[in-house]
Design an enzyme around this catalytic site. Sequence first.
Site, short mmCIF file in Angstrom:
data_model
loop_
_atom_site.label_atom_id
_atom_site.label_comp_id
_atom_site.label_asym_id
_atom_site.label_seq_id
_atom_site.Cartn_x
_atom_site.Cartn_y
_atom_site.Cartn_z
N HIS A 150 -31.34 -6.70 -10.79
CA HIS A 150 -30.93 -6.76 -9.80
C HIS A 150 -29.68 -7.42 -10.18
O HIS A 150 -28.69 -7.56 -10.95
CB HIS A 150 -31.14 -8.24 -9.42
CG HIS A 150 -31.37 -8.37 -7.54
ND1 HIS A 150 -31.80 -7.23 -6.22
CD2 HIS A 150 -30.82 -9.05 -6.88
CE1 HIS A 150 -30.94 -8.07 -5.02
NE2 HIS A 150 -30.42 -8.70 -6.12
N GLU A 195 -24.28 -4.87 -16.22
CA GLU A 195 -25.23 -4.39 -16.74
C GLU A 195 -25.84 -3.27 -17.54
O GLU A 195 -26.51 -3.40 -18.40
CB GLU A 195 -25.96 -3.51 -15.33
CG GLU A 195 -25.82 -4.06 -13.74
CD GLU A 195 -25.73 -2.72 -12.61
OE1 GLU A 195 -26.11 -3.66 -11.41
OE2 GLU A 195 -25.17 -2.23 -12.84
#
Length: 190
Positions: free
Chosen positions: A104, A174
């Site tokens: 997320h 990420e």
Amino acid sequence: MKRIALFASGSGSNAEKIAEYFADRPEVEISLILTNNPKAGVIERARRLHIPVLVFDRTTFYGSERIVRLLRKQEIDLVVLAGFMWLIPEALVRAFPNRMLNIHPALLPKYGGKGMYGHFVHEAVVSAGEAESGITIHFVNERYDEGAVVFQTACPLDPTDTPEDVARKVQVLEHRYFPEIVEKVLNQLK
């Protein structure tokens, strides 16, 4: 050999980074990429990486056990949601307890839940005047973004950052950490 299935709905940059990370590790295979979006960029990335792709629709995903059966037949050890936008059905969650990870683009529990993905998250972070954002990697349960947190890391934000600036900073995190955390969780599986 450990086998990973990746789910993605969009461009697939995280899926590609994970596949590249494991490319030289013969003990791990990215067995399949699954998408709910027949126009997703991840499809072309998967073809370039020679990873089989399955495109499915809402009826197949929510109204049948086809996906669960396929993943079991492929002897998948870990399911990784790399930018997948749909809520995971209970049957799939039950089939892979603590064997399904999601990433997320915010520091949960802030900015999570239904409708909080991609630019919506980054816009909310900027609107709130946050001094930092980051990523959360967590196990998947039956609710959006509420599974047990496996890993979080943050990046500082400048007061002048736009949502696009935040997106770029978060994506660096990420790509840097998601493959490593996938490997760590995979290595902890019995």
